[in-house]
Write a protein that holds these residues in place. Structure first.
Motif, PDB file in Angstrom:
ATOM      1  N   ARG A   1     -17.465  22.830 -32.917  1.00  0.00           N
ATOM      2  CA  ARG A   1     -18.243  22.110 -33.912  1.00  0.00           C
ATOM      3  C   ARG A   1     -17.326  21.245 -34.771  1.00  0.00           C
ATOM      4  O   ARG A   1     -16.270  21.693 -35.218  1.00  0.00           O
ATOM      5  N   MET A   2     -17.751  20.019 -35.005  1.00  0.00           N
ATOM      6  CA  MET A   2     -16.939  19.072 -35.771  1.00  0.00           C
ATOM      7  C   MET A   2     -16.678  19.584 -37.186  1.00  0.00           C
ATOM      8  O   MET A   2     -15.580  19.430 -37.727  1.00  0.00           O
ATOM      9  N   GLY A   3     -17.679  20.202 -37.793  1.00  0.00           N
ATOM     10  CA  GLY A   3     -17.486  20.723 -39.143  1.00  0.00           C
ATOM     11  C   GLY A   3     -16.418  21.795 -39.201  1.00  0.00           C
ATOM     12  O   GLY A   3     -15.632  21.858 -40.158  1.00  0.00           O
ATOM     13  N   GLU A   4     -16.358  22.643 -38.152  1.00  0.00           N
ATOM     14  CA  GLU A   4     -15.344  23.694 -38.100  1.00  0.00           C
ATOM     15  C   GLU A   4     -13.953  23.105 -37.910  1.00  0.00           C
ATOM     16  O   GLU A   4     -12.976  23.596 -38.506  1.00  0.00           O
ATOM     17  N   VAL A   5     -13.850  22.065 -37.097  1.00  0.00           N
ATOM     18  CA  VAL A   5     -12.557  21.405 -36.899  1.00  0.00           C
ATOM     19  C   VAL A   5     -12.074  20.792 -38.213  1.00  0.00           C
ATOM     20  O   VAL A   5     -10.909  20.941 -38.592  1.00  0.00           O
ATOM     21  N   ALA A   6     -12.978  20.115 -38.912  1.00  0.00           N
ATOM     22  CA  ALA A   6     -12.612  19.492 -40.189  1.00  0.00           C
ATOM     23  C   ALA A   6     -12.164  20.549 -41.201  1.00  0.00           C
ATOM     24  O   ALA A   6     -11.155  20.369 -41.899  1.00  0.00           O
ATOM     25  N   ALA A   7     -12.919  21.660 -41.271  1.00  0.00           N
ATOM     26  CA  ALA A   7     -12.564  22.715 -42.220  1.00  0.00           C
ATOM     27  C   ALA A   7     -11.201  23.305 -41.897  1.00  0.00           C
ATOM     28  O   ALA A   7     -10.401  23.586 -42.806  1.00  0.00           O
ATOM     29  N   SER A   8     -10.911  23.506 -40.609  1.00  0.00           N
ATOM     30  CA  SER A   8      -9.615  24.059 -40.218  1.00  0.00           C
ATOM     31  C   SER A   8      -8.469  23.134 -40.591  1.00  0.00           C
ATOM     32  O   SER A   8      -7.361  23.587 -40.882  1.00  0.00           O
ATOM     33  N   ALA A   9      -8.728  21.821 -40.568  1.00  0.00           N
ATOM     34  CA  ALA A   9      -7.691  20.843 -40.929  1.00  0.00           C
ATOM     35  C   ALA A   9      -7.631  20.588 -42.427  1.00  0.00           C
ATOM     36  O   ALA A   9      -6.751  19.848 -42.891  1.00  0.00           O
ATOM     37  N   GLY A  10      -8.573  21.169 -43.177  1.00  0.00           N
ATOM     38  CA  GLY A  10      -8.569  21.011 -44.628  1.00  0.00           C
ATOM     39  C   GLY A  10      -9.076  19.662 -45.106  1.00  0.00           C
ATOM     40  O   GLY A  10      -8.678  19.190 -46.181  1.00  0.00           O
ATOM     41  N   VAL A  11      -9.956  19.034 -44.321  1.00  0.00           N
ATOM     42  CA  VAL A  11     -10.534  17.742 -44.714  1.00  0.00           C
ATOM     43  C   VAL A  11     -12.045  17.821 -44.579  1.00  0.00           C
ATOM     44  O   VAL A  11     -12.596  18.785 -44.041  1.00  0.00           O
ATOM     45  N   SER A  12     -12.715  16.787 -45.060  1.00  0.00           N
ATOM     46  CA  SER A  12     -14.164  16.762 -44.968  1.00  0.00           C
ATOM     47  C   SER A  12     -14.608  16.357 -43.564  1.00  0.00           C
ATOM     48  O   SER A  12     -13.852  15.739 -42.813  1.00  0.00           O
ATOM     49  N   ARG A  13     -15.857  16.702 -43.251  1.00  0.00           N
ATOM     50  CA  ARG A  13     -16.413  16.294 -41.960  1.00  0.00           C
ATOM     51  C   ARG A  13     -16.469  14.777 -41.853  1.00  0.00           C
ATOM     52  O   ARG A  13     -16.235  14.219 -40.770  1.00  0.00           O
ATOM     53  N   GLN A  14     -16.752  14.105 -42.963  1.00  0.00           N
ATOM     54  CA  GLN A  14     -16.810  12.648 -42.950  1.00  0.00           C
ATOM     55  C   GLN A  14     -15.448  12.042 -42.615  1.00  0.00           C
ATOM     56  O   GLN A  14     -15.352  11.035 -41.902  1.00  0.00           O
ATOM     57  N   THR A  15     -14.366  12.672 -43.095  1.00  0.00           N
ATOM     58  CA  THR A  15     -13.025  12.184 -42.764  1.00  0.00           C
ATOM     59  C   THR A  15     -12.782  12.269 -41.262  1.00  0.00           C
ATOM     60  O   THR A  15     -12.194  11.373 -40.656  1.00  0.00           O
ATOM     61  N   LEU A  16     -13.252  13.353 -40.654  1.00  0.00           N
ATOM     62  CA  LEU A  16     -13.111  13.518 -39.209  1.00  0.00           C
ATOM     63  C   LEU A  16     -13.863  12.413 -38.471  1.00  0.00           C
ATOM     64  O   LEU A  16     -13.326  11.801 -37.531  1.00  0.00           O
TER      65      LEU A  16
END
Length: 207
Positions: free
Chosen positions: A25-40
């Motif tokens: 999930r894109m949201g999980e990837v963004a959270a793991s990287a410490g950024v927002s989903r929109q940044t991803l």
């Protein structure tokens, strides 16, 4: 930013190591990287864009490994070429993006990249994510060209440049064949002991 992009790719690789791409999930990837989903999404445009970036990173990493193998000190250029072939087999282990890139076979656990769709008006980061990926032939040719460039000086004047290119491609294609059809451990004799390899039967005309 390069550091954000790198963090997102590391996070995506970590998630892909634990589950099929369809479950990432894109949201999980963004959270793991410490950024927002929109940044991803700003960086890769879509999940397909992220998949393409992961595949391109695997491609770049493979070619960098080829260059490292060819740079090893050795008296015989063929030993350096053999090191490049060994790296190819070792790096393209089952379940890796590189294996899919080199063979063109994509399974459900891996992110098979779709054709690029970014338009000229898309942000620069998204257009980068949509750049064409190399096919198996392209990647093999790029590895061959790096081998020729690395070995040309040491191979002259004994080897014609065209012959060197043919030899480099032949060795790399043999490495690819080993990836596609790994040898049977123990060879034919072990297979006979397991009853999997047999000689001609009497029914088939054996005596």
């Amino acid at each position: 930013m390069p550091e954000v992009r790198a963090a997102l790719l590391i996070a995506a690789e970590a998630h892909l190591a634990r589950r099929p791409w369809s479950a990432v999930r894109m949201g999980e990837v963004a959270a793991s990287a410490g950024v927002s989903r929109q940044t991803l999404y700003n960086e890769f445009g879509s999940k397909e864009g992220l998949a393409r970036a992961l595949a391109r990173q695997a491609s770049d990493g493979y070619l960098a490994g080829i260059e490292r193998a060819l740079a090893r000190p050795a008296t015989d250029p063929r030993e350096r070429l053999r090191a490049a072939a060994d790296w190819t087999v070792a790096a393209a282990r089952p379940g890796t993006l590189l294996r899919s890139l080199l063979t063109g076979c994509w399974g459900d656990p891996l992110p098979a990249p779709r054709p690029a769709r970014a338009t000229a008006t898309a942000p620069a980061a998204q257009r980068r994510a949509e750049l064409p990926l190399p096919g198996p032939g392209d990647l093999l040719a790029a590895a061959r060209d790096r081998a020729v460039a690395a070995l040309d000086e040491s191979a002259r004047p004994r080897t014609d440049p065209r012959e060197l290119a043919r030899e480099c491609e032949c060795v790399l294609r043999l490495a690819l064949s080993r990836i596609v059809a790994p040898p049977v451990v123990g060879g034919a004799e072990a297979g006979r002991r397991r009853g999997r390899v047999t000689g001609p039967s009497r029914r088939a005309g054996g005596r």
